[in-house]
Design an enzyme around this catalytic site. Sequence first.
Site: not given
Ligand code: F6R
Length: 268
Positions: A67, A137, A139, A144
Amino acid sequence: MQVIIFDDAQHVATHAAEWVAELLNKNPKPVLGLATGSTPISLYQQLVNKHQAGQLSFKNTTSFNLDEYLGIDASNAQSYRHFMNENLFDHVDIDISKTFLPTCAQGENPRTQGLKYEQQIKQAGGVDLQILGIGANGHIGFNEPTSSLASRTRIKTLTQQTLNDNSRLFDKNEFQPTLAMTMGIATILDARYVLLMATGESKAKAVKDMVAGPLSAICPASALQMHENAIVLLDKAAASQLEEQEYYQWAHDQNIMINQEFGLYHNY
Ligand code: F6R
């Protein structure tokens, strides 16, 4: 889904690094799917260390990130391009022209950009190993809750929870984007292997829903139940709400023997 529980986050990263190293050392044209966020930082550190020790080359690797924020360019310190350069690309021998993120600059059409990203992944031969984190959550990428399980790379509005979770990374008066481009869930499921890392108590509920909950768009990560080769690497805190822990440990012990004989991968 293979669930492996480690004592701490460092061991999660070490095991993930072994997977990446095996892919890069065995596959002449590896395609890596990459994630940003706090979780994979120690994985990238270990990959950099391996590279600097002469054990790992990224020379032939192509990468696709999950992303990128909308309308933020590479020079912005909040961009995921910046994150990747800082944590991995600047420290290894990867050809930067073969590192891709799903960008959509101001004035560009997100629909066209999404389609283009899908085509670029296809042209590269598909993702061999997709690294994933998980949001509190549920994702994956920025898919989401309630994202279509058949979704492809597209523009997505972030939830308030994700914005709150990520606000720690922004200064008080800094602009925090609410829109992002993300690989879709179907895009992620196309990868030959997916390696999801989760650490810390704040991920325990999402991990439980992903591993043992129903397949449901309300927990996008539960879509990994449909993947042939999904490996989930957890520390004890992230695994704390799982009920079948003894079984996962036992199965992992058996797999160590199997992997010693046949390797981690089997379908290059
Ligand atoms: C980042 C991504 C997100 C993260 C997720 C967890 O490229 O795709 O899905 O993997 O938000 O983030 P952290 O590792 O910061 O808890």
